[in-house]
Write an enzyme that holds these catalytic residues in place. Sequence first.
Site, PDB file in Angstrom:
ATOM      1  N   HIS A 279      41.217  39.982  41.040  1.00 27.10           N
ATOM      2  CA  HIS A 279      42.209  38.939  40.824  1.00 27.10           C
ATOM      3  C   HIS A 279      42.284  38.042  42.065  1.00 27.10           C
ATOM      4  CE1 HIS A 279      43.628  40.263  37.014  1.00 27.10           C
ATOM      5  NE2 HIS A 279      44.119  41.419  37.449  1.00 27.10           N
ATOM      6  N   CYS A 328      39.376  34.053  39.699  1.00 24.44           N
ATOM      7  CA  CYS A 328      39.976  32.833  39.179  1.00 24.44           C
ATOM      8  C   CYS A 328      40.457  31.938  40.318  1.00 24.44           C
ATOM      9  CB  CYS A 328      41.138  33.166  38.252  1.00 24.44           C
ATOM     10  SG  CYS A 328      40.640  34.021  36.742  1.00 24.44           S
TER      11      CYS A 328
END
Length: 477
Positions: A279, A328
């Site tokens: 993440h 991301c």
Amino acid sequence: MQKAIVITEQPVSVSVPVGYSFALRCRAEACTSLQYQWFCQHQSVCCQIPGATEQDLLITAQQTQLYTCRINDIYKNAVFSNWVKVEVHQCVGRGLLPQLWRGEPVIILNPIEQKVEVGKPLQLQCAAMGVPAPSFQWYRNGNVLEHQKKKKLWINHAKVSDSGTYLCCASNSHGEHWTNAVDIHVGEPSQPTSGTCHPAKFFATDKIALLVGNNHYQHHPNLMAPVTDVFELSLLLKQLGFQVVSLLDLNKAEMMTAVGRFLQLLGKGVYALFYYAGHGYEHSGRNYMVPIDAPQPYAPENCISVQRILQKMQQQQTALNLILLDTCRKWYNPECALSHVQPLEPWGNTVYGYATSEDAEAYELQDGEFSSGIFMKYLKKHILQEKKVTHMLEDVLEDIGRDPLVTGKQVMEIKHTLKEARALTDPVCPSGAAALRWGRSHGRPASSGKSQQAKTESRSCLGRGCVTLACREQLGG
């Protein structure tokens, strides 16, 4: 006449992921009542399992061990079953198995394409889970290799005739499964040199890589592919001459410790590579990696600044700095203060490879069995190419752009200040002392957390069949 104890059902070896529950079975017959007792052996220490006195031994897989069962009759006669191996794959989660898995072979490590010099050893490796544990058979150009029946194919001295397309079949009583096919080229060695580096070719004094994959988060949804991507990239980088340390599931303190050790080993002329899968998010043009212990929601002080790492890498006067971010880049927490980072010096030879573009998500393939990041799917296809590193990454970008699964969703981005035609295939000359120190200091960072180092025996998880997409989105709320 006393009837001997006859074992009618032997236990069988299995190959399973950590956390998987199953039973080892043993059955015997005799003219009297029988008693059962199970034993296990780990690292040459054999011990009786307390309370394991049933015909079935219930196990939740935690570590690889050997097992046997002793059967006694009332006359104190005893026989032992066959020793069986319970092979436990630490980096393959229980949730990655197919639904309604019945024990059929599942490939978790595919062989990798190689170029080998004549006379040098050729080694290919695969792995599969299954209940019972699968047997293996290697093929070259569709023909059975009679003596290659193990997970590792080994040829001591490769010949030109050993070139070809290789694949392996894993099979058990429930069926069979084939690895990916890979092309192996065996050729004559390059022209000998006088023992010094060619003056017209770029070279590294050392090649050092740190790979971090965060899968299991304490306060955010887990990911599936980072364990795959870290393991596969580590194998490829070792082929390129990198000294590699791969770490999984690090909290913030462990990430900072690992990065600190990595930075200490960099120096003038070193090729330095840092890869992160997990993440992450972007804030005002700066990228942050999310440790597994980051709260919900999180702020920059809970995360690790990529730009800060790159700045410190550059200060070591490295010849090439390559940052690969498989995460991301959604914008997040605009009201939070930025971490303080000085601008980069105009040193050059710095390359960013972003898995996705600004304010966009990076995706991983999930098919119910295993996963692989879209970025890594194509990076591993091109990373061994003998070309300028930015040109290699451009090939990756173009392949991602042609993938219909992520059209309009994910486009890779490259930023760089590469002023020389540096390539990851450049030779190491001379070998520096940093690589040796790196190899001696790559243990898991000290912490009270439950992180694991992705060791050589870790297994990768390759997506197969019909796939769906999942994103490595920011989850801070």
